[in-house]
Design an enzyme around this catalytic site. Structure first.
Site, short mmCIF file in Angstrom:
data_model
loop_
_atom_site.label_atom_id
_atom_site.label_comp_id
_atom_site.label_asym_id
_atom_site.label_seq_id
_atom_site.Cartn_x
_atom_site.Cartn_y
_atom_site.Cartn_z
N ASP A 214 0.85 -1.18 0.00
CA ASP A 214 0.00 0.00 0.00
C ASP A 214 0.90 1.24 0.00
OD1 ASP A 214 -3.07 0.72 0.83
OD2 ASP A 214 -1.65 2.19 1.59
N TYR A 282 -12.86 3.00 -3.03
CA TYR A 282 -13.03 2.76 -4.46
C TYR A 282 -13.73 1.42 -4.63
CZ TYR A 282 -8.59 0.10 -4.06
OH TYR A 282 -7.58 -0.77 -3.69
N HIS A 286 -11.12 -5.25 -3.09
CA HIS A 286 -9.73 -5.35 -2.68
C HIS A 286 -9.67 -5.73 -1.21
CE1 HIS A 286 -11.05 -1.21 -2.10
NE2 HIS A 286 -10.18 -1.11 -1.11
#
Length: 347
Positions: A214, A282, A286
């Site tokens: 990340d 978003y 994920h």
């Protein structure tokens, strides 16, 4: 890849300043795949890709406007301004201390001390450290939209108990019209961007995913380890879309995402927190992987759902996440807040 809180915790284009690509970055990952995995389409990322790094070298052209939020706990400040005539959001995070830098340069005459007060054996000082220790990680969102500005602005928070009916009548129609662009996600999945950062990839279109650090993590300090797995399937927006059809995908992410982290970073599965956000920033499924020592804000109970619990819930009931009441947090300036009020939701 960006996390939900850094947002690209958001579907934005982000630039990390002062990131240097070492030879070891190019050779990663170290994970060895057996023949069964290779036959299944699992592969290591390319070894010779050169990243595209923006050529910003300073903030001289940045015009400061205001502080959007300032977190003492996270050592983060988010500011709004303009860069080259465009609205920009800058996220500044203090990098973690490392043993190497503390040993090599911090404890020297270059780290200046200014006494604030002394009481018996306790002394309080302002410290201006040597430059190498004072590095700050900067994430730039430019051009930024009003959604980005609102996202990072400090505002009162409200807890929403989202029923199936609220999701179908309010949340889903709003999201279909108002979500952030996820073109950056497709760039990652297609190796157009950030390919050199991939730690692990399974290329299967149904159960495959890409695992990469990340952007909130420096990729080195294990105490703050944070990676994100983005699925190759493009038809799953969030946890609300999951059912038993997706169990092979979720179990694949849990098993091989964890294995890649164990092999590469030496962090055991029992030391990892693996979870899905709801709402995510978003809307392309994920999964977050971070070490238990990492107390990132996205781990709060009103946002994070442990992947093992998600799998177990779906095994018990195929439509669990279509039927369940799920909590999430909303700001009073969020357009979804207004939609909920219009629907009749009482805050």
């Amino acid at each position: 890849m960006e996390s939900d809180e850094s947002s690209n915790s958001n579907g934005t284009a982000s630039i990390t300043l002062k990131r240097k690509l070492s030879d070891s970055d190019v050779d990663k990952p170290k994970t060895k795949f057996d023949q069964r995995e290779a036959d299944a389409g699992v592969k290591s990322p390319p070894k010779t890709l050169t990243p595209e790094i923006a050529g910003l070298g300073h903030f001289g052209d940045f015009q400061f406007k205001s502080i959007l939020s300032n977190s003492v706990d996270c050592k983060r400040v988010v500011v709004e301004g303009r860069h080259q005539g465009q609205v920009s959001v800058i996220i500044l995070d203090k990098k973690p201390f490392t043993e190497d830098k503390l040993k090599s340069c911090f404890f020297s005459e270059q780290s200046k001390l200014k006494l604030l007060f002394q009481n018996d054996i306790y002394g309080s000082y302002d410290c201006t450290p040597v430059q190498d220790v004072a590095e700050i990680k900067a994430t730039i969102i430019s051009p930024a939209t009003q959604k980005h500005v609102d996202k990072y602005s400090y505002r009162p928070l409200y807890l929403v108990e989202e029923t199936k009916e609220i999701y179908e009548k309010v949340t889903l129609p709003y999201l279909e019209k108002s979500s952030f662009s996820i073109e950056w996600v497709y760039n990652v999945l297609e190796h157009k961007k950030e390919a050199e950062r991939i730690v692990y990839e399974d290329t299967d279109s149904k159960i495959g995913f890409i695992l990469a650090p990340d952007l909130k993590w420096d990729g080195k300090t294990i105490e703050n380890l944070y990676l994100t797995a983005i699925v190759h399937a493009r038809n799953i927006k969030s946890i609300r879309g999951l059912n038993q059809e997706h169990l092979p995908l979720l179990e694949n992410i849990l098993k091989f995402g964890t294995k890649a982290i164990v092999d590469k970073y030496g962090v055991k599965q029992s030391q990892l927190r693996v979870y899905i956000h709801y709402h995510p920033s978003y809307y392309h499924l994920h999964v977050h992987f971070n070490i238990l020592h990492n107390h990132d804000g996205g781990i709060f109970t009103e946002k994070a759902h442990l992947l093992t619990s998600v799998i177990d819930n779906i095994k018990r009931q195929n439509s669990y996440y279509q039927e369940a009441t799920l909590a999430f947090v909303v700001k009073d300036i969020d357009p979804l807040y207004a939609k909920l009020v219009e629907y009749g939701y009482e805050f």
